[in-house]
Design a protein around this motif. Structure first.
Motif, PDB file in Angstrom:
ATOM      1  N   ASN A  46     130.454  -4.287  25.765  1.00  0.00           N
ATOM      2  CA  ASN A  46     129.515  -3.295  26.294  1.00  0.00           C
ATOM      3  C   ASN A  46     129.445  -3.415  27.804  1.00  0.00           C
ATOM      4  OD1 ASN A  46     128.156  -5.837  26.116  1.00  0.00           O
ATOM      5  ND2 ASN A  46     126.192  -4.803  26.204  1.00  0.00           N
ATOM      6  N   HIS A  47     128.743  -2.497  28.454  1.00  0.00           N
ATOM      7  CA  HIS A  47     128.738  -2.413  29.917  1.00  0.00           C
ATOM      8  C   HIS A  47     127.291  -2.230  30.409  1.00  0.00           C
ATOM      9  CE1 HIS A  47     130.691  -2.259  33.626  1.00  0.00           C
ATOM     10  NE2 HIS A  47     131.291  -1.081  33.597  1.00  0.00           N
ATOM     11  N   PRO A  48     126.442  -3.280  30.302  1.00  0.00           N
ATOM     12  CA  PRO A  48     125.014  -3.094  30.569  1.00  0.00           C
ATOM     13  C   PRO A  48     124.619  -3.021  32.033  1.00  0.00           C
ATOM     14  CG  PRO A  48     125.431  -5.357  29.945  1.00  0.00           C
ATOM     15  CD  PRO A  48     126.730  -4.623  29.785  1.00  0.00           C
ATOM     16  N   THR A  49     125.342  -3.710  32.933  1.00  0.00           N
ATOM     17  CA  THR A  49     124.833  -3.822  34.305  1.00  0.00           C
ATOM     18  C   THR A  49     125.763  -3.315  35.398  1.00  0.00           C
ATOM     19  OG1 THR A  49     125.673  -6.093  34.565  1.00  0.00           O
ATOM     20  CG2 THR A  49     123.453  -5.841  33.638  1.00  0.00           C
ATOM     21  N   GLY A  50     127.002  -2.992  35.085  1.00  0.00           N
ATOM     22  CA  GLY A  50     127.923  -2.514  36.120  1.00  0.00           C
ATOM     23  C   GLY A  50     128.944  -3.561  36.501  1.00  0.00           C
ATOM     24  N   GLY A  51     129.208  -3.682  37.814  1.00  0.00           N
ATOM     25  CA  GLY A  51     130.250  -4.585  38.295  1.00  0.00           C
ATOM     26  C   GLY A  51     130.037  -6.028  37.920  1.00  0.00           C
ATOM     27  N   LEU A  52     128.787  -6.433  37.747  1.00  0.00           N
ATOM     28  CA  LEU A  52     128.488  -7.814  37.373  1.00  0.00           C
ATOM     29  C   LEU A  52     129.096  -8.178  36.023  1.00  0.00           C
ATOM     30  CD1 LEU A  52     127.038 -10.397  38.188  1.00  0.00           C
ATOM     31  CD2 LEU A  52     124.950  -9.489  37.160  1.00  0.00           C
ATOM     32  N   THR A  94     138.734  -8.582  19.606  1.00  0.00           N
ATOM     33  CA  THR A  94     137.544  -9.440  19.614  1.00  0.00           C
ATOM     34  C   THR A  94     136.407  -8.731  20.343  1.00  0.00           C
ATOM     35  OG1 THR A  94     138.889 -11.447  19.580  1.00  0.00           O
ATOM     36  CG2 THR A  94     136.594 -11.682  20.269  1.00  0.00           C
ATOM     37  N   LEU A  95     135.289  -8.623  19.676  1.00  0.00           N
ATOM     38  CA  LEU A  95     134.121  -7.934  20.222  1.00  0.00           C
ATOM     39  C   LEU A  95     133.247  -8.903  21.009  1.00  0.00           C
ATOM     40  CD1 LEU A  95     132.286  -5.373  20.290  1.00  0.00           C
ATOM     41  CD2 LEU A  95     131.270  -6.216  18.150  1.00  0.00           C
ATOM     42  N   LEU A  96     132.880  -8.522  22.227  1.00  0.00           N
ATOM     43  CA  LEU A  96     131.953  -9.284  23.060  1.00  0.00           C
ATOM     44  C   LEU A  96     130.701  -8.441  23.289  1.00  0.00           C
ATOM     45  CD1 LEU A  96     134.432 -10.470  25.858  1.00  0.00           C
ATOM     46  CD2 LEU A  96     133.941 -11.610  23.697  1.00  0.00           C
ATOM     47  N   HIS A  97     129.589  -9.119  23.548  1.00  0.00           N
ATOM     48  CA  HIS A  97     128.354  -8.393  23.869  1.00  0.00           C
ATOM     49  C   HIS A  97     127.611  -9.160  24.959  1.00  0.00           C
ATOM     50  CE1 HIS A  97     124.835  -5.810  23.318  1.00  0.00           C
ATOM     51  NE2 HIS A  97     124.106  -6.916  23.431  1.00  0.00           N
ATOM     52  N   ILE A  98     127.318  -8.472  26.052  1.00  0.00           N
ATOM     53  CA  ILE A  98     126.541  -9.063  27.146  1.00  0.00           C
ATOM     54  C   ILE A  98     125.080  -8.655  26.981  1.00  0.00           C
ATOM     55  CG2 ILE A  98     126.214  -9.207  29.640  1.00  0.00           C
ATOM     56  CD1 ILE A  98     129.154  -8.460  29.972  1.00  0.00           C
ATOM     57  N   ASP A  99     124.214  -9.623  26.818  1.00  0.00           N
ATOM     58  CA  ASP A  99     122.788  -9.363  26.673  1.00  0.00           C
ATOM     59  C   ASP A  99     122.140  -9.486  28.052  1.00  0.00           C
ATOM     60  OD1 ASP A  99     120.274  -8.914  25.725  1.00  0.00           O
ATOM     61  OD2 ASP A  99     120.062 -10.817  24.655  1.00  0.00           O
ATOM     62  N   SER A 100     122.054  -8.364  28.761  1.00  0.00           N
ATOM     63  CA  SER A 100     121.501  -8.350  30.107  1.00  0.00           C
ATOM     64  C   SER A 100     121.022  -6.936  30.422  1.00  0.00           C
ATOM     65  CB  SER A 100     122.540  -8.824  31.124  1.00  0.00           C
ATOM     66  OG  SER A 100     121.965  -8.991  32.397  1.00  0.00           O
ATOM     67  N   ARG A 101     120.425  -6.756  31.604  1.00  0.00           N
ATOM     68  CA  ARG A 101     119.946  -5.434  31.997  1.00  0.00           C
ATOM     69  C   ARG A 101     119.771  -5.385  33.505  1.00  0.00           C
ATOM     70  NH1 ARG A 101     114.769  -3.498  29.794  1.00  0.00           N
ATOM     71  NH2 ARG A 101     115.746  -3.918  27.783  1.00  0.00           N
ATOM     72  N   ASN A 102     119.622  -4.176  34.011  1.00  0.00           N
ATOM     73  CA  ASN A 102     119.329  -3.970  35.424  1.00  0.00           C
ATOM     74  C   ASN A 102     117.819  -3.926  35.645  1.00  0.00           C
ATOM     75  OD1 ASN A 102     121.932  -3.877  36.639  1.00  0.00           O
ATOM     76  ND2 ASN A 102     122.277  -1.837  35.794  1.00  0.00           N
ATOM     77  N   SER A 103     117.431  -3.603  36.880  1.00  0.00           N
ATOM     78  CA  SER A 103     116.011  -3.614  37.236  1.00  0.00           C
ATOM     79  C   SER A 103     115.286  -2.384  36.680  1.00  0.00           C
ATOM     80  CB  SER A 103     115.862  -3.645  38.753  1.00  0.00           C
ATOM     81  OG  SER A 103     116.287  -2.406  39.313  1.00  0.00           O
ATOM     82  N   ARG A 104     113.964  -2.432  36.698  1.00  0.00           N
ATOM     83  CA  ARG A 104     113.157  -1.292  36.255  1.00  0.00           C
ATOM     84  C   ARG A 104     113.388  -0.080  37.161  1.00  0.00           C
ATOM     85  NH1 ARG A 104     107.285  -4.231  35.061  1.00  0.00           N
ATOM     86  NH2 ARG A 104     108.002  -5.550  33.331  1.00  0.00           N
ATOM     87  N   LEU A 105     113.625  -0.343  38.441  1.00  0.00           N
ATOM     88  CA  LEU A 105     113.871   0.758  39.373  1.00  0.00           C
ATOM     89  C   LEU A 105     115.096   1.560  38.961  1.00  0.00           C
ATOM     90  CD1 LEU A 105     113.344   2.289  42.018  1.00  0.00           C
ATOM     91  CD2 LEU A 105     114.688   0.523  43.210  1.00  0.00           C
TER      92      LEU A 105
END
Length: 536
Positions: A332-338, A436-447
């Motif tokens: 998945n792609h939750p935060t962008g370049g990070l 192989t499936l990967l999942h990043i559990d993260s998020r960006n800011s509220r803004l």
């Protein structure tokens, strides 16, 4: 009670290890070259437990073990198995799959708490933390790592603080060795080289890892008693040379990037608008970070970037595909370049020839270029297809983000990156690759999410929130993201997911979003993470 420190310099990795022990413990045997299971390694031996705390093998791996006393105070079970024996076993494994089999929670139940670090091919270390009940894995760990039987949280923190204010890019190997032998900060009770009534630093090890091999120097006794000349010096050659490359500092300039990737947009954009976009993208801060990170080899860039940003990711995995199986990783792609930095830093330790299918704009970041299969996202899709087909036909491990966009909040307030493209599934099936499936559990800011919601409410088509992604990366909302790794999915399982590749892609996306809950349920039920495929 030990202190491990390291620094990467132009001539390789310099690693130092103080072993602190009770004065009544037998003196360790000098480091020697040992061959077992077809793998040669150098290690000192503890005669009491027959294990070791430090081992380097011909495959370019260094294993370092530190006891963990903070966890030991809250652990009921007493270890009947020497932790040093685990290091010996790991150092003589032929591949990562054998090592992974040893580093499972159900296999560690007889061991007391420890911190275990692995340096591979001159890269930043991976860390396994075992508290006697649960195993956690991290990477992008910063030097130094320390433990203490007294004040187990305060004293290691003081040692870290002192080491980091004393070490800079200009610090020499001789100065690092001197620092490893110092009684500071404050006094010998809590010093890097410690000395108390019943315990003290009993040896100092210095490893210099370079392109062709390693030199292992060993001083016996407390640093006050050690001479300038090492008591033992041993060398070992790598089975394969460890290559390093330097791209140097190449500034990231938006006008030049746009002129190369979107010449029509660059020609029409007025100068004041260009400057506004450069400000929104935090171009100066990005270049300042790139300039600092350019001192590192390209192989260290992603690890160095995570350390620069203060991020320590945790990995939850129980099985990895073999490098020879031509694995494809989708995520998945939750935060962008990070997200790219996180996964390259993680995967390149196991798969040095990893290739990432990504936007060709990222070629502007020179240290990332060796890892990229650049796809012209803004061009017609037909242009990208031959590049993707060629990449999937190769032998190299691949990483791809099927969504192709950064996640936004959905109606359930979950970070959702939208519909996944079927191409990764189709090409994996066509080229007979395991997926192989990967999942990043993260998020960006509220803004970021507030701006996305406002834009959608105002029915603005231009993704204005994307201008914030550089700032989101420079100021991460989550400092300890979790990366979940599913077990490899072979052709027969992939076929059984659904009737079409598009449906299969959506099923994979759904399973990825469920992985944190699946792993938690399995761990709660069994006491350790299962490697079985869930029926969800």
């Amino acid at each position: 009670m030990c202190t491990l420190s390291w620094q990467y310099q132009a001539d390789g990795l310099h690693l130092l290890f103080n072993r602190d022990e009770q004065l009544t413990r037998p003196i360790a045997l000098m480091p020697e070259v040992v061959t077992d299971n077809g793998v040669t390694a150098i290690m000192p031996i503890d005669p009491q437990g027959s294990g070791t705390w430090l081992a380097v093998n011909e495959r370019g791996q260094v294993w370092c073990l530190l006891n963990d006393y903070a966890a030991a105070t809250s652990t009921i079970a007493v270890s009947a198995i020497s932790r040093g024996l685990l290091v010996k076993q790991l150092a003589h494994c032929r591949n990562r799959q054998q090592q992974d089999a040893l580093l499972q929670q159900d296999k560690l139940q007889g061991y007391a708490p420890f911190n275990l670090l692995l340096f591979t091919n001159l890269q930043e270390p991976e860390q396994w933390y075992w508290d006697g009940q649960q195993l956690k894995q991290y990477f992008a760990v910063r030097s130094p790592v320390s433990s203490s039987g007294r004040w187990p949280k305060l004293i290691p923190a003081l040692r870290r603080w002192y080491w980091r204010i004393k070490v800079s890019d200009s610090t020499t190997a001789e100065q690092l060795l001197h620092l490893q032998r110092t009684a500071k900060p404050l006094n010998s009770f809590m010093g890097i080289a410690m000395q108390r009534a019943t315990t003290q630093t009993v040896s100092t090890s210095y490893l210099h890892l370079h392109r062709h091999g390693v030199t292992f120097k060993y001083w016996d006794g407390h640093p006050r008693e050690q001479g300038k000349q090492a008591n033992s010096e041993t060398a070992l050659s790598w089975s394969q040379p460890c290559e390093s490359s330097y791209s140097g500092f190449q500034p990231l300039l938006l006008p030049a990037v746009l002129a190369k990737t979107l010449p029509q947009v660059a020609a029409k954009l007025p100068r004041w608008q260009m400057r506004c976009v450069q400000h929104c993208l935090a171009e100066r801060r990005l270049n300042s970070a790139l300039q600092q990170l350019s001192l590192l080899p390209d192989q260290h860039f992603c690890d160095g970037a995570l350390q620069y940003l203060g991020i320590t990711p945790q990995v939850i995995a129980c099985r990895w595909p073999a490098a020879q199986s031509r694995p494809v990783f989708i995520c998945n792609h939750p935060t962008g370049g990070l997200d790219g930095l996180l996964l390259i830093a993680l995967l390149q330790k196991r798969y040095p020839d990893l290739q990432v299918i990504a936007n060709n704009v990222l070629l502007a970041v020179a240290p990332l270029a060796p890892f990229l299969v650049p796809v012209p996202v803004f061009a017609k899709s037909a242009t990208a297809i031959p590049l993707l087909v060629e990449a999937f036909a190769s032998e190299q491990p691949l990483l791809i983000f099927p969504a192709g966009r950064t996640g936004r909040l959905n109606a359930q307030q979950q970070v959702d990156d939208g519909v996944w493209a079927r191409l990764a599934v189709s090409l994996s099936r066509r080229s007979q690759r395991a997926l192989t499936l990967l999942h990043i559990d993260s998020r960006n800011s509220r803004l970021f999410y507030a701006l996305a919601a406002l834009r959608k409410w105002l029915r603005i088509d231009v993704n204005l929130e994307m201008l914030l992604l550089s700032r989101e990366m420079l100021n991460p909302a989550i400092k300890q993201p979790k990366i979940f790794v599913d077990i490899p999915m072979h052709q027969i399982e992939l076929e059984a997911l659904a009737d079409t590749d598009w449906q299969r892609a959506q099923r994979l996306k759904q399973r990825g979003m469920q992985l944190p809950a699946i792993y938690k349920e399995q761990q709660d039920a069994a006491g350790y993470t299962s490697c079985g495929r869930s029926t969800r």
